[in-house]
Design a protein around this motif. Sequence first.
Motif, PDB file in Angstrom:
ATOM      1  N   GLY A 194       0.909  -1.372  -0.310  1.00  0.00           N
ATOM      2  CA  GLY A 194       0.413  -0.275   0.103  1.00  0.00           C
ATOM      3  C   GLY A 194       0.831   1.082  -0.260  1.00  0.00           C
ATOM      4  O   GLY A 194      -0.239   1.990  -0.021  1.00  0.00           O
ATOM      5  N   SER A 195       2.197   1.442  -0.098  1.00  0.00           N
ATOM      6  CA  SER A 195       3.060   2.021   0.261  1.00  0.00           C
ATOM      7  C   SER A 195       3.945   2.261  -0.857  1.00  0.00           C
ATOM      8  O   SER A 195       4.331   3.043  -1.718  1.00  0.00           O
ATOM      9  N   ASN A 196       5.051   1.597  -0.883  1.00  0.00           N
ATOM     10  CA  ASN A 196       5.776   0.869  -2.165  1.00  0.00           C
ATOM     11  C   ASN A 196       5.431   0.020  -2.914  1.00  0.00           C
ATOM     12  O   ASN A 196       6.229  -0.112  -4.358  1.00  0.00           O
ATOM     13  N   THR A 197       4.440  -1.043  -2.889  1.00  0.00           N
ATOM     14  CA  THR A 197       3.878  -1.520  -3.541  1.00  0.00           C
ATOM     15  C   THR A 197       2.835  -2.130  -3.393  1.00  0.00           C
ATOM     16  O   THR A 197       1.829  -2.140  -2.582  1.00  0.00           O
ATOM     17  N   TRP A 198       1.758  -2.421  -4.702  1.00  0.00           N
ATOM     18  CA  TRP A 198       0.689  -2.769  -5.047  1.00  0.00           C
ATOM     19  C   TRP A 198       0.353  -4.084  -5.568  1.00  0.00           C
ATOM     20  O   TRP A 198       1.103  -4.695  -6.540  1.00  0.00           O
ATOM     21  N   PRO A 199      -0.823  -4.455  -6.640  1.00  0.00           N
ATOM     22  CA  PRO A 199      -1.646  -4.940  -7.096  1.00  0.00           C
ATOM     23  C   PRO A 199      -1.269  -4.577  -8.177  1.00  0.00           C
ATOM     24  O   PRO A 199      -1.172  -3.415  -8.986  1.00  0.00           O
ATOM     25  N   ALA A 200      -0.549  -5.430  -9.797  1.00  0.00           N
ATOM     26  CA  ALA A 200      -0.231  -4.575 -10.989  1.00  0.00           C
ATOM     27  C   ALA A 200      -1.398  -4.409 -11.556  1.00  0.00           C
ATOM     28  O   ALA A 200      -2.466  -5.396 -10.989  1.00  0.00           O
ATOM     29  N   GLN A 254      12.218   7.354  -9.011  1.00  0.00           N
ATOM     30  CA  GLN A 254      11.888   5.589  -8.657  1.00  0.00           C
ATOM     31  C   GLN A 254      11.892   4.780  -9.863  1.00  0.00           C
ATOM     32  O   GLN A 254      11.611   5.107 -10.814  1.00  0.00           O
ATOM     33  N   LEU A 255      12.284   3.651  -9.537  1.00  0.00           N
ATOM     34  CA  LEU A 255      12.181   2.742 -10.583  1.00  0.00           C
ATOM     35  C   LEU A 255      11.232   1.676  -9.658  1.00  0.00           C
ATOM     36  O   LEU A 255      10.857   1.317  -8.458  1.00  0.00           O
ATOM     37  N   VAL A 256      10.087   1.279 -11.027  1.00  0.00           N
ATOM     38  CA  VAL A 256       8.751   0.034 -10.531  1.00  0.00           C
ATOM     39  C   VAL A 256       8.910  -1.386 -11.475  1.00  0.00           C
ATOM     40  O   VAL A 256       9.617  -1.244 -13.057  1.00  0.00           O
ATOM     41  N   PHE A 257       9.389  -2.123 -10.031  1.00  0.00           N
ATOM     42  CA  PHE A 257       9.284  -3.363 -10.896  1.00  0.00           C
ATOM     43  C   PHE A 257       7.742  -4.137 -11.518  1.00  0.00           C
ATOM     44  O   PHE A 257       7.292  -4.138 -10.299  1.00  0.00           O
ATOM     45  N   ARG A 258       7.242  -4.988 -12.123  1.00  0.00           N
ATOM     46  CA  ARG A 258       6.278  -5.326 -12.384  1.00  0.00           C
ATOM     47  C   ARG A 258       6.562  -7.326 -12.240  1.00  0.00           C
ATOM     48  O   ARG A 258       6.774  -7.497 -12.972  1.00  0.00           O
ATOM     49  N   GLY A 259       5.531  -8.059 -11.310  1.00  0.00           N
ATOM     50  CA  GLY A 259       6.638  -9.517 -11.442  1.00  0.00           C
ATOM     51  C   GLY A 259       5.088  -9.657 -10.227  1.00  0.00           C
ATOM     52  O   GLY A 259       3.787  -8.949  -9.940  1.00  0.00           O
ATOM     53  N   GLY A 282       1.989 -15.138  -4.359  1.00  0.00           N
ATOM     54  CA  GLY A 282       1.410 -15.446  -5.807  1.00  0.00           C
ATOM     55  C   GLY A 282       0.792 -15.027  -7.065  1.00  0.00           C
ATOM     56  O   GLY A 282       0.228 -14.924  -7.520  1.00  0.00           O
ATOM     57  N   THR A 283       0.395 -13.510  -6.275  1.00  0.00           N
ATOM     58  CA  THR A 283      -0.015 -12.502  -7.188  1.00  0.00           C
ATOM     59  C   THR A 283       0.438 -11.655  -8.261  1.00  0.00           C
ATOM     60  O   THR A 283       1.656 -10.979  -7.132  1.00  0.00           O
ATOM     61  N   GLY A 284       0.087 -11.017  -9.025  1.00  0.00           N
ATOM     62  CA  GLY A 284       0.713 -10.159  -9.679  1.00  0.00           C
ATOM     63  C   GLY A 284       1.477  -8.560  -8.967  1.00  0.00           C
ATOM     64  O   GLY A 284       0.532  -8.499  -8.068  1.00  0.00           O
ATOM     65  N   ALA A 285       2.446  -7.999  -8.737  1.00  0.00           N
ATOM     66  CA  ALA A 285       2.319  -6.527  -8.234  1.00  0.00           C
ATOM     67  C   ALA A 285       3.393  -5.543  -8.746  1.00  0.00           C
ATOM     68  O   ALA A 285       4.538  -6.322  -9.357  1.00  0.00           O
TER      69      ALA A 285
END
Length: 138
Positions: free
Chosen positions: A61-67, A80-85, A119-122
Amino acid sequence: MVDDDVVLVQVEAVPRTSTGSARVRVRSDVGTAVVFWAGASEEVGGEHHVEWSIDEDVSWGSNTWPAAVPAFGLWENGGQLVFRGRLSFTADGGATLEFASALILLDLATPGPPEVVSGTGAEVQVPQSSVSLYPYLL
């Protein structure tokens, strides 16, 4: 056999920071970003197998959220860098982000993400200065 934590990327030098730290532009199949280079300066350039390091706790909710979309991605967003996986939890209380063909180890802030997101996308957004790239010899 290739280690699951490493990925083949294109690396090119960019100007050093004001502190003299080496930076590189890394180009991968899922995106491009400028990060700190943790290898020898003479190794910069060309294709490398690399391991990603993120020195920033994951805070849901701060630096990580659902993809937003179910695809791997990497991009810059200001400083900032954003990684999606795919985010998964480890038995020792940490997490991994499956990012293209690599696994990036992450530390969880307290409280951590809800168990249901394992196990979900973030998407994980961290300061560019907290990301390093290590060359990896196979």
